[in-house]
Design a protein around this motif. Structure first.
Motif, PDB file in Angstrom:
ATOM      1  N   LEU A 225     -38.762 -16.307  -9.475  1.00 27.75           N
ATOM      2  CA  LEU A 225     -39.065 -15.793 -10.810  1.00 27.75           C
ATOM      3  C   LEU A 225     -40.546 -15.907 -11.116  1.00 27.75           C
ATOM      4  O   LEU A 225     -41.144 -14.985 -11.714  1.00 27.75           O
ATOM      5  CB  LEU A 225     -38.256 -16.560 -11.858  1.00 27.75           C
ATOM      6  CG  LEU A 225     -36.741 -16.317 -11.856  1.00 27.75           C
ATOM      7  CD1 LEU A 225     -36.060 -17.262 -12.851  1.00 27.75           C
ATOM      8  CD2 LEU A 225     -36.425 -14.872 -12.204  1.00 27.75           C
ATOM      9  N   LEU A 226     -41.155 -17.021 -10.696  1.00 29.52           N
ATOM     10  CA  LEU A 226     -42.582 -17.212 -10.944  1.00 29.52           C
ATOM     11  C   LEU A 226     -43.406 -16.197 -10.155  1.00 29.52           C
ATOM     12  O   LEU A 226     -44.372 -15.616 -10.685  1.00 29.52           O
ATOM     13  CB  LEU A 226     -42.979 -18.647 -10.574  1.00 29.52           C
ATOM     14  CG  LEU A 226     -44.432 -19.041 -10.839  1.00 29.52           C
ATOM     15  CD1 LEU A 226     -44.762 -18.898 -12.316  1.00 29.52           C
ATOM     16  CD2 LEU A 226     -44.702 -20.470 -10.379  1.00 29.52           C
ATOM     17  N   ASP A 228     -42.429 -13.232  -9.129  1.00 29.69           N
ATOM     18  CA  ASP A 228     -42.235 -11.905  -9.735  1.00 29.69           C
ATOM     19  C   ASP A 228     -43.071 -11.759 -10.998  1.00 29.69           C
ATOM     20  O   ASP A 228     -43.648 -10.692 -11.253  1.00 29.69           O
ATOM     21  CB  ASP A 228     -40.755 -11.685 -10.061  1.00 29.69           C
ATOM     22  CG  ASP A 228     -39.899 -11.581  -8.816  1.00 29.69           C
ATOM     23  OD1 ASP A 228     -40.471 -11.362  -7.726  1.00 29.69           O
ATOM     24  OD2 ASP A 228     -38.664 -11.719  -8.924  1.00 29.69           O
ATOM     25  N   ARG A 229     -43.144 -12.811 -11.771  1.00 34.49           N
ATOM     26  CA  ARG A 229     -43.928 -12.746 -13.001  1.00 34.49           C
ATOM     27  C   ARG A 229     -45.410 -12.598 -12.703  1.00 34.49           C
ATOM     28  O   ARG A 229     -46.127 -11.820 -13.357  1.00 34.49           O
ATOM     29  CB  ARG A 229     -43.682 -14.026 -13.823  1.00 34.49           C
ATOM     30  CG  ARG A 229     -44.338 -14.031 -15.194  1.00 34.49           C
ATOM     31  CD  ARG A 229     -43.785 -12.958 -16.070  1.00 34.49           C
ATOM     32  NE  ARG A 229     -44.369 -13.003 -17.403  1.00 34.49           N
ATOM     33  CZ  ARG A 229     -44.207 -12.056 -18.312  1.00 34.49           C
ATOM     34  NH1 ARG A 229     -43.480 -10.981 -18.034  1.00 34.49           N
ATOM     35  NH2 ARG A 229     -44.754 -12.179 -19.508  1.00 34.49           N
ATOM     36  N   PHE A 232     -46.078  -9.050 -11.570  1.00 38.54           N
ATOM     37  CA  PHE A 232     -46.057  -8.108 -12.692  1.00 38.54           C
ATOM     38  C   PHE A 232     -47.352  -8.190 -13.498  1.00 38.54           C
ATOM     39  O   PHE A 232     -47.955  -7.161 -13.852  1.00 38.54           O
ATOM     40  CB  PHE A 232     -44.850  -8.420 -13.587  1.00 38.54           C
ATOM     41  CG  PHE A 232     -44.859  -7.709 -14.904  1.00 38.54           C
ATOM     42  CD1 PHE A 232     -44.537  -6.359 -14.982  1.00 38.54           C
ATOM     43  CD2 PHE A 232     -45.214  -8.389 -16.071  1.00 38.54           C
ATOM     44  CE1 PHE A 232     -44.554  -5.696 -16.197  1.00 38.54           C
ATOM     45  CE2 PHE A 232     -45.237  -7.730 -17.287  1.00 38.54           C
ATOM     46  CZ  PHE A 232     -44.905  -6.389 -17.349  1.00 38.54           C
ATOM     47  N   LEU A 233     -47.784  -9.433 -13.796  1.00 38.78           N
ATOM     48  CA  LEU A 233     -49.005  -9.594 -14.585  1.00 38.78           C
ATOM     49  C   LEU A 233     -50.239  -9.139 -13.813  1.00 38.78           C
ATOM     50  O   LEU A 233     -51.177  -8.563 -14.394  1.00 38.78           O
ATOM     51  CB  LEU A 233     -49.150 -11.064 -15.006  1.00 38.78           C
ATOM     52  CG  LEU A 233     -48.090 -11.581 -15.988  1.00 38.78           C
ATOM     53  CD1 LEU A 233     -48.283 -13.076 -16.240  1.00 38.78           C
ATOM     54  CD2 LEU A 233     -48.150 -10.811 -17.298  1.00 38.78           C
TER      55      LEU A 233
END
Length: 352
Positions: A225-226, A228-229, A232-233
């Motif tokens: 999750l980290l 992917d975040r 994205f950013l």
């Protein structure tokens, strides 16, 4: 006799069929036969079984078996007390099972006899002692039990003294007496019943391997999750870097400056129109006020008459009397006079 009566496990009741063993003697003075009972058993059912049912009914009526009073066991206990015999197999089963699953846990053994005369009293005393040492030792849980055996062997865990000690314990209690088919009063009063001592150990502590596996899964999911975040950013930052606003900021500033200048001009023009409109409105209001002023009325040929004696404006002939002095004001100047005649109709109106 009282010495014999104390050895009876069940409580004799009126109407209960019993099998009495003893001796018959004759009381010579009255010629009466007397039965001296050495042993008393209920007819058709064992004494222990009857005593078990009687105590179970009594404690159930008092609410000692209610689920509402049972305490919650800790999820990750770090200190467990074990009340059993140091020479029995139960203590080894509990220790091996706990250390295999949860090696960080401390165990404190309270060595007690688990069968025979006096065993119940010592078990109850060990429960009370564990509660007294609860804070000092950090005890979070108690396991009470022993291996399998006959009903006679397990009888200490059916005694009322043990049941009440378990019920009064501030530390959660797990009962692990005998095999899976064995049930004791202690099982019903305890906060949790385990079918065997080994099963008790598996019920009260988590499996370290399963826990580590779960933590590993959570760690991996959190890492994904980290990532992917962050991805994205990062893409968003790159997209913003490619935007026209960041590529040519001077153009954006110039455009914003033009918009500010245009809005300033519009606001100025709007303000000027509002001021002119307010001024025009004020000039029209002054004209209306001037048209309604007394001076304007006098210029149109009207006059104002006042009584000289009090300066009061005369609005009707009935407000003056003969010989009253009056002042008549015109648009240019005024004259003084005296009333010679007042003409009123019979109904109070002016005559023609």
């Amino acid at each position: 006799w009282a010495s014999k009566f104390r050895s009876i496990k069940f409580r004799p009741e009126n109407g209960l069929a019993v099998l009495a063993t003893g001796s018959v003697q004759v009381y010579v003075q009255s010629g009466r036969y007397q039965l001296y009972v050495d042993k008393l058993d209920p007819a058709g059912v064992g004494a222990l079984q009857l005593a078990f049912e009687q105590l179970k009914t009594k404690l159930h009526a008092e609410g000692l078996f209610d689920e509402a009073r049972k305490k919650t066991l800790p999820k990750y206990p770090m200190c467990v007390g074990v009340i059993t015999s140091a020479s029995g197999a139960a203590v080894e089963d509990i220790r091996n099972s706990i250390f295999k699953r949860w090696s960080c846990c401390k165990l404190y053994l309270f060595d007690v006899p688990v069968q025979g005369d006096g065993a119940a009293a010592k078990i109850a005393a060990a429960i009370r002692k564990a509660n007294q040492m609860r804070k000092k030792l950090g005890l979070e849980l108690l396991i009470i039990g022993r291996g399998g055996g006959s009903m006679e062997d397990l009888w200490a865990f059916n005694e009322e003294a043990v049941a009440r000690a378990v019920s009064s314990s501030r530390i959660p209690v797990v009962s692990a007496v005998g095999h899976e088919v064995d049930f004791t009063i202690c099982d019903f009063v305890a906060d949790l019943r385990a079918p065997t001592p080994s099963a008790a150990a598996e019920l009260v502590v988590p499996d370290r391997g399963e826990l580590f596996s779960t933590i590993s899964q959570w760690t991996g999911r959190s890492a994904r999750l980290l990532r992917d975040r962050i991805r994205f950013l990062s893409e968003r930052v790159r997209a913003l870097g490619r935007s026209h606003a960041l590529q040519k900021p001077s153009d954006q500033l110039r455009e914003r400056r033009f918009r500010v200048d245009d809005m300033t001009r519009r606001c100025g023009a709007l303000f000027e129109r509002r001021v002119l409109a307010m001024q025009a409105g004020r000039e029209k209001a002054e004209e209306k006020l001037m048209a309604l002023s007394p001076e304007a009325v006098l210029r149109r040929g009207y006059s104002i008459t006042t009584r000289i004696r009090d300066g009061r404006v005369v609005t009707g002939a009935d407000e003056v009397a003969v010989d009253d002095g009056v002042c008549i004001r015109f648009s240019r100047g005024s004259v003084d006079g005296r009333v010679e005649k007042v003409r009123l109709s019979s109904d109070g109106k002016l005559e023609d």
